[in-house]
Structures are given as structure tokens and as C-alpha cells.
Design a protein around this motif. Structure first.
Motif, short mmCIF file in Angstrom:
data_model
loop_
_atom_site.label_atom_id
_atom_site.label_comp_id
_atom_site.label_asym_id
_atom_site.label_seq_id
_atom_site.Cartn_x
_atom_site.Cartn_y
_atom_site.Cartn_z
N ALA A 19 -7.09 18.23 -24.20
CA ALA A 19 -5.82 17.70 -23.70
C ALA A 19 -4.65 18.53 -24.19
O ALA A 19 -4.64 19.03 -25.30
CB ALA A 19 -5.67 16.25 -24.16
N GLN A 50 -8.08 11.87 -24.97
CA GLN A 50 -7.41 12.41 -26.16
C GLN A 50 -5.90 12.24 -26.05
O GLN A 50 -5.14 13.11 -26.45
CB GLN A 50 -7.75 13.89 -26.34
CG GLN A 50 -9.14 14.14 -26.81
CD GLN A 50 -9.41 15.61 -27.09
OE1 GLN A 50 -8.66 16.48 -26.69
NE2 GLN A 50 -10.51 15.87 -27.76
N ARG A 51 -5.47 11.15 -25.51
CA ARG A 51 -4.04 10.86 -25.35
C ARG A 51 -3.85 9.35 -25.47
O ARG A 51 -4.82 8.61 -25.46
CB ARG A 51 -3.52 11.40 -24.03
CG ARG A 51 -4.19 10.86 -22.79
CD ARG A 51 -3.69 11.51 -21.50
NE ARG A 51 -3.95 12.94 -21.51
CZ ARG A 51 -3.01 13.89 -21.61
NH1 ARG A 51 -1.75 13.57 -21.68
NH2 ARG A 51 -3.32 15.15 -21.64
N GLU A 55 -1.14 6.81 -20.93
CA GLU A 55 -1.16 8.12 -20.28
C GLU A 55 -2.55 8.44 -19.73
O GLU A 55 -2.67 9.00 -18.64
CB GLU A 55 -0.75 9.21 -21.26
CG GLU A 55 0.70 9.17 -21.66
CD GLU A 55 1.03 10.24 -22.69
OE1 GLU A 55 0.34 11.28 -22.73
OE2 GLU A 55 1.98 10.04 -23.46
#
Length: 75
Positions: A19, A50-51, A55
Motif C-alpha cells: 500500500a 494495509q490502510r 479507506e
């Protein structure tokens, strides 16, 4: 490749980098290219997970939207 275009074998695109910034535009571009090439899905793993949750969900919804959009057709 012919089997993808004829709907006999689904193509799911995978791979990429972790990401980072600009992921939304990059994943939309990849999904559109995959859809136009006869693909049936896109693995977004790290780009989505990975956010922050919100999002990641937005990113997944955008990818789903590409595959549900009837105006994006085989090239």
C-alpha cells in the motif's frame, strides 16, 4: 487468452506492491485493464488491508464498481 474472452476461463489478476499513495487510481486502472482484457476479478490484498478500515472499504467498493459497470467492455 481466447478462453477468457469467450467466458470459458476466468482471469483473476494478482500481484503488485504494498500500500502507498495513489493506490486508488492505480487499482482502478488495473481493474479496468483487467476487465477490458476479459478478466473476472482483481486481488487487492495489501492495497486494501494495509490502510485504515474506511479507506480499505472504499478501495474495495471502487474495484467492485469497475466489474459491475456495464460500460466497461472487452477491448
Amino acid at each position: 487468452m481466447a478462453n477468457c474472452y469467450m467466458g470459458r476461463v476466468g482471469l483473476i489478476n494478482s500481484g503488485g506492491v504494498s500500500a502507498g499513495q495513489g493506490d486508488l487510481a492505480q487499482v482502478v486502472r488495473t481493474a479496468v485493464i483487467n476487465e477490458r482484457a476479459g478478466g473476472t476479478g482483481l486481488i487487492t490484498g495489501r492495497k486494501a488491508f494495509q490502510r485504515p478500515t474506511g479507506e480499505g472499504i472504499e478501495l474495495l467498493h471502487v474495484v467492485q464498481g469497475v466489474y459491475l459497470d456495464d460500460t466497461i467492455t472487452v477491448a
